[in-house]
Motif scaffolding. Structure first.
Motif, PDB file in Angstrom:
ATOM      1  N   SER A 297       5.226  -0.648   3.110  1.00 53.18           N
ATOM      2  CA  SER A 297       4.177   0.131   3.758  1.00 53.18           C
ATOM      3  C   SER A 297       4.164  -0.127   5.260  1.00 53.18           C
ATOM      4  O   SER A 297       4.328  -1.256   5.718  1.00 53.18           O
ATOM      5  CB  SER A 297       2.812  -0.231   3.165  1.00 53.18           C
ATOM      6  N   THR A 298       3.967   0.939   6.010  1.00 50.47           N
ATOM      7  CA  THR A 298       3.878   0.820   7.469  1.00 50.47           C
ATOM      8  C   THR A 298       2.431   0.724   7.946  1.00 50.47           C
ATOM      9  O   THR A 298       2.180   0.509   9.132  1.00 50.47           O
ATOM     10  CB  THR A 298       4.545   2.031   8.144  1.00 50.47           C
ATOM     11  N   GLU A 299       1.473   0.892   7.027  1.00 48.86           N
ATOM     12  CA  GLU A 299       0.067   0.805   7.402  1.00 48.86           C
ATOM     13  C   GLU A 299      -0.328  -0.662   7.599  1.00 48.86           C
ATOM     14  O   GLU A 299       0.086  -1.531   6.829  1.00 48.86           O
ATOM     15  CB  GLU A 299      -0.813   1.439   6.318  1.00 48.86           C
TER      16      GLU A 299
ATOM     17  N   ARG B 106       6.434 -11.563   8.021  1.00 46.35           N
ATOM     18  CA  ARG B 106       5.203 -10.790   7.947  1.00 46.35           C
ATOM     19  C   ARG B 106       4.100 -11.439   8.776  1.00 46.35           C
ATOM     20  O   ARG B 106       3.610 -12.521   8.452  1.00 46.35           O
ATOM     21  CB  ARG B 106       4.727 -10.671   6.491  1.00 46.35           C
TER      22      ARG B 106
END
Length: 289
Positions: free
Chosen positions: A167-169, A206
């Motif tokens: 996911s890029t959100e 991350r």
């Protein structure tokens, strides 16, 4: 919530996210879905956001548009019937087939995840080999060895990881691991070493991920022997709590008082745990031994 919109219960949000997943899988746009039921695109928008319900006829038309057949179709229609009910209850128990798909929809849609599990590495943090070892431990116990459920669950977990980490959100992800989970004999010794390397790799890659380790000697754990997950959705919707089970139905909490209690429990566990720096150092030391 605007006037005329329904309260976004867990059932309605699950229905909306399921329809969005099926629509995207079919390669259909919201305009095409709206045309299938003879309504404006805004109807599909609020339906997928979980702040509207759909009639049985509209659901049938949408499922036809998305090419959904068989047991999956029946499950969505049953979920639609539940979403139209307005009975007051403290929890929602998902007893329909493929509950893990709806859990993954909720997980992927969340902007904030706070998760604590005891004795096992939480699903989103598992390496492929660790996930396979978990499934193999359950094979022949929770389902028959001859059934494909084990492989189906493994494939689901791998798809779930791709969806979450792909996911890029922006998200805020907080996980608490118990010390015994880091020392567990899961499959062959190399599986556990690989899992520890996987945790470190996630932490290095991350910026939105925080992992803390809860020592065995920690006193005052309010969720001892259990687990909990809280999904936050920012300004889009109210948070939802989830309680995992080794075997049985998925249990969700969307009443504010219940979610607040789960939040207090997680915050307390977070305070009891080692800091992110100390936890990372411990994982590194274990991986190098």
């Amino acid at each position: 919530m605007r006037v005329g919109q329904a309260r976004p219960t867990v059932e309605r949000r699950q229905l909306g996210l399921t329809l969005r997943r099926l629509r995207e899988r079919a390669g259909r746009t919201q305009h095409e879905a709206a045309a299938a039921i003879g309504k404006a695109r805004t109807k599909i928008v609020v339906l997928e956001e979980g702040v509207s319900t759909a009639t049985d006829d509209d659901l049938v038309a949408l499922l036809n548009c998305f090419g959904v057949r068989g047991p999956e179709r029946k499950t969505v229609l049953e979920l639609g019937a539940q979403a139209r009910k307005r009975q007051k209850r403290r929890v929602y128990v998902d007893t329909l087939p493929d509950a893990y798909d709806r859990f993954a929809d909720m997980e992927a849609n969340a902007t904030e995840i706070s998760c604590y599990e005891s004795g096992i590495i939480p699903g989103p943090l598992q390496s492929a080999e660790y996930a396979r070892a978990v499934i193999e431990e359950c094979d022949g116990i929770w389902w028959e060895k001859s059934k494909p459920e084990g492989e189906n669950r493994l494939n689901f977990r791998l798809r779930r990881l791709e969806t979450l980490w792909g996911s890029t959100e922006p998200k805020q992800l907080r996980y608490v691991l118990t010390e015994d989970a880091l020392h567990a004999n899961m499959g062959q010794p190399e599986v556990m070493r690989g899992q520890l390397r996987h945790l470190l790799s996630l932490l290095y890659r991350r910026d939105d991920l925080a992992i803390r380790m809860l020592p065995n000697h920690a006193y005052g754990n309010p969720a001892r022997g259990g687990g909990l997950t809280i999904f936050g959705f920012g300004d889009r919707a109210a948070p939802v709590g989830y309680s995992p089970a080794v075997y049985g139905s998925s249990t969700y909490y969307d009443e504010p008082a219940d979610v607040a209690a789960l939040r207090r429990a997680f915050d307390r566990i977070w305070e009891l745990s080692l800091s992110e720096r100390e936890s990372k150092r411990l994982i590194t030391e274990l991986e190098e031994t």
